[in-house]
Structures are given as structure tokens and as C-alpha cells.
Design an enzyme around this catalytic site. Structure first.
Site, PDB file in Angstrom:
ATOM      1  N   PHE A  12      37.530  46.641  37.767  1.00 39.60           N
ATOM      2  CA  PHE A  12      38.253  47.912  37.926  1.00 39.60           C
ATOM      3  C   PHE A  12      38.272  48.246  39.408  1.00 39.60           C
ATOM      4  CE2 PHE A  12      38.703  52.467  38.337  1.00 39.60           C
ATOM      5  CZ  PHE A  12      39.776  52.724  37.476  1.00 39.60           C
ATOM      6  N   ASP A  52      34.134  44.988  46.540  1.00 38.65           N
ATOM      7  CA  ASP A  52      34.382  46.374  46.144  1.00 38.65           C
ATOM      8  C   ASP A  52      33.037  47.029  45.847  1.00 38.65           C
ATOM      9  OD1 ASP A  52      34.861  48.730  44.769  1.00 38.65           O
ATOM     10  OD2 ASP A  52      36.489  47.926  43.547  1.00 38.65           O
ATOM     11  N   LYS A 111      32.878  56.826  46.371  1.00 42.78           N
ATOM     12  CA  LYS A 111      31.999  57.611  45.509  1.00 42.78           C
ATOM     13  C   LYS A 111      30.809  58.303  46.179  1.00 42.78           C
ATOM     14  CE  LYS A 111      33.274  55.519  41.097  1.00 42.78           C
ATOM     15  NZ  LYS A 111      33.775  56.734  40.436  1.00 42.78           N
TER      16      LYS A 111
END
Length: 399
Positions: A138, A223, A253
Site C-alpha cells: 500500500f 516506503d 505519518k
């Protein structure tokens, strides 16, 4: 305004893109949230791995208030002190050389995709534009990041996707090697697939990936949107693997404890793929976001947070293994640091999530069978004891 009024207003005026849980948090301190009805929750979601220093950490709040009283935004037409300072801290603690700032993980991955393609052209490989990612990955919901995401459920209804991406099984080096062609410019991986069910990469697999990139002249994009900024016990998860030297790393995040920010770090050589006008962000790296990120990194690097993650995560895994043995409801426990997946033997994740919430514990799920624990990095062993007491009771009741 009570919870019902907030829910009704949301339903009336906000686009219906989320299956929202029927609580309305109004205040947070540390690992605790209080909602509009006065209920308190132990938060093991942390804004989906965002509230790295907990809710409203005093150092972060003070930095935000101070910066907000001085300067909020000027755009990247000018030099921004906090941005320069933040870039320096990231470079000095990463082994990479340059940073680009944006506003989210999807934007960071979008920029990484553009940088990889652009660098290939600068390096004389004009036909190399394809990026290989993993099934179950994702990388975000913007069109480029969506195309990089190896889960068809996120693609449905948005076709045609951006071309130039292919997907191979995660942790399968042979499949990855077979997919490489003259058109391949990069391999893009998460070190732990979060949305895909909390599946870590095998160290041997990553060693092979790094070797393949070196031998084939491919860029390695890692990532770290969810694993970065201390989540796994080191500032960046790739630092825990010998010989793994990414060319590009994406962050978001946990970088600013809840203030929106994203970042792309790259080597000096690869960074040359971007020149003036090749990529930009109006809000990216603005003074407020960078001040929050600097305070967050100060807490994580200097207040013992990384050691806390290692100690508390080991305790959490130990307690979960005891729970697995005693309840018989848990099939597997996966993850690293304070990014933990609990795979249930039956598809009851949503029911467990709801029952835990009623007892004062917030957890998340990834699919029908996997619970996801992403607590603030400042939690204590007593928080683990409380969370697992609730979880144990819920699992027993649902059996």
C-alpha cells in the site's frame, strides 16, 4: 455538542469516504483519548501510526504554539529556517543526502515515483520508467501511488491506472528477478506491509533485493511512511538490516506527531533528478509543520523513546504469546517494534475491534482476520497490561 450531533453533522456535510467508528474524540493526552461523551480510551491506534509522541506532547505543543505566533506559511519561494533545520536532522540521522518536503505519505510516494523516473532519464536510461512493487503493498491513494499499490481492491473504479507498474509476490526474490527488464528503473517496497496485514520482509529477501538493485543498476525505494520515525525501534526501519542502502526513502505519518507532513530522502546522485521546476509543493515543509517535526525528532532521539520502543515491544510480544497460548484464538503474531499484527483464527477482527472499544481500548484492523496495534511510542508496560487484559476478555467472550 454531543456525539450524536457531531455524527449527524458529519453525515450531512462530509463526503462519505470512511466507515467511521461512532465516537468523537475531543481531547488527547499521552496514550489516552477522551470523547464527546466523556468516555476515556487507551489508544493503540495513534491516528494510524501518526501520534508517535502521544497526544499533545508538551514539547510538540510548545513548538507549534511558538511557531504559530511567529510565522505559519510563506511558500517555497523563500528559504525556511525550520525546513533547513529539519532537513539537516534527517540527513544526519539517515545516511542520505537531500530531502524534499510535502504534506502526506501519498505525496511522498508520488514524488519518489517521479524522482525515480526523472533520474533514469538524467542518467541516460530514457526507456527505463517501470517500477516493480509487491503484491499486498500500500503506497497511497493518489493516482501514481495508487498504481504502485499492489492490491486490486484499491484499484477498482479508478481505471485506467497510471502505466509503468508491475507487482510480484512479497518475499519472493525469484519472482522479482524474473520481472526485471530493460524498462525497469526501480523497485519499491515496504519493509513491513501495514495495510496488507502486517507482514515483515525477510532479511534474506532484502539482502537479495539490495544485491539485485546493485547488479542491475536499479534504484531501491523504501516506503517508510508507516515504519519510519521510531516505529520499529530505530529511527528508520531500514537501519536494522545490514547492507540495505536505499536510494530513496519516503516518510510521513509519525514525523510531526499529527501535523501533516511528508518527506522524500535521497542520495546526492539521485536527488539530481529533480531540478527547479521539476517538482514542487506549495504547503510542503512550511514553518509550522517543520517546527512540529523538529520537536518530534527531538523527543524521539533525545528522550529515550527508541529504547522505550525496544523494551516495551519485547514485553508486548511476550504478553501476546502468553495470550495466544491461553486463549487459542490467535493464529499468528507478526511485526516489529510497536507495529504489531495479531492474526485471529477466525474472521472476527471487526467484532473484536468493536468490543474492545466498548471496554475502553482502541485497536485497528487490516482485513477480516488481523488486528493491528500501532500505539504511541511513549506507551509503558502498564499500558500493555491494561490493553491485553481488555483484549483477553474480549477474545474469551467472543469464543
Amino acid at each position: 455538542m454531543d456525539t450524536g450531533e457531531i455524527v449527524a453533522m458529519t453525515d450531512k456535510y462530509v463526503m462519505n469516504t470512511y466507515s467511521r467508528i461512532p465516537i468523537a474524540p475531543l481531547k488527547g493526552v499521552g496514550a489516552r483519548l477522551t470523547d464527546a461523551a466523556g468516555n476515556e480510551y487507551l489508544d493503540f491506534v495513534a491516528g494510524i501510526a501518526v501520534n508517535s509522541t502521544g497526544h499533545c506532547h508538551p514539547k510538540v505543543v510548545e513548538a507549534i504554539c511558538r511557531q504559530a505566533s511567529e510565522l505559519l506559511h510563506v511558500s517555497n519561494l523563500y528559504h525556511i529556517r525550520a525546513q533547513a533545520e529539519l532537513a539537516r536532522v534527517l540527513v544526519e540521522n539517515s545516511g542520505l543526502d537531500k530531502v524534499f518536503f510535502c504534506n502526506s505519505g501519498a505525496e511522498a510516494n508520488e514524488a519518489a515515483i517521479k524522482l525515480a523516473r526523472r533520474y533514469s532519464r538524467v542518467a541516460g536510461r530514457a526507456d527505463a520508467y517501470e517500477i516493480i512493487t509487491a503484491v499486498g503493498s500500500f503506497h497511497g491513494r493518489t493516482m501514481g501511488a495508487l498504481a504502485a499499490t499492489g492490491q486490486t481492491k484499491y484499484h477498482e473504479g479508478f481505471e485506467p491506472l497510471v502505466p509503468g507498474f508491475s507487482y510480484v509476490p512479497f518475499n519472493d526474490l525469484s519472482a522479482l528477478e524474473a520481472e526485471v527488464s530493460d524498462k525497469t528503473c526501480a523497485i519499491m517496497l515496504e519493509l513491513i506491509q501495514g495495510e496488507g496485514g502486517v507482514h515483515p520482509a525477510d532479511p534474506q529477501y532484502l539482502e537479495g533485493v539490495a544485491r539485485l538493485c546493485r547488479e542491475s543498476g536499479l534504484l531501491l525505494i523504501i516506503d517508510e511512511v508507516q515504519t519510519g520515525i521510531g516505529r520499529t525501534g530505530s529511527l528508520f526501519a531500514y537501519q536494522q538490516y545490514d547492507g540495505l542502502k536505499p536510494d530513496i526513502v519516503t516518510l510521513a505519518k509519525g514525523l510531526a506527531s499529527g501535523v501533516p507532513i511528508g518527506a522524500v530522502m535521497a542520495t546526492e546522485e539521485v536527488s539530481a533528478g529533480f531540478g527547479p521546476g521539476k517538482h514542487a509543493s506549495t504547503f510542503g515543509g512550511n514553518p509550522l509543520a517543520c517546527a512540529a517535526a523538529l520537536a518530534t525528532l527531538d523527543v524521539i532521539l533525545n528522550d529515550g523513546v527508541l529504547d522505550n520502543v525496544k523494551e516495551v515491544s519485547a514485553y508486548l510480544i511476550q504478553r501476546l504469546q502468553e495470550l495466544q497460548a491461553s486463549t487459542g484464538a490467535i493464529a499468528d503474531i507478526r511485526g516489529r517494534g510497536l507495529m504489531v499484527g495479531i492474526e485471529l483464527k477466525e474472521a472476527k477482527a471487526a467484532a473484536v475491534l468493536a468490543a474492545c472499544r466498548k471496554k475502553g481500548l482502541l485497536v485497528h484492523c487490516a482485513g477480516d482476520k488481523t488486528l493491528r496495534l500501532l500505539p504511541p511510542l511513549i506507551i509503558e508496560k502498564s499500558d500493555v497490561d491494561e490493553a491485553l487484559r481488555i483484549l483477553c476478555g474480549v477474545l474469551s467472550e467472543l469464543q
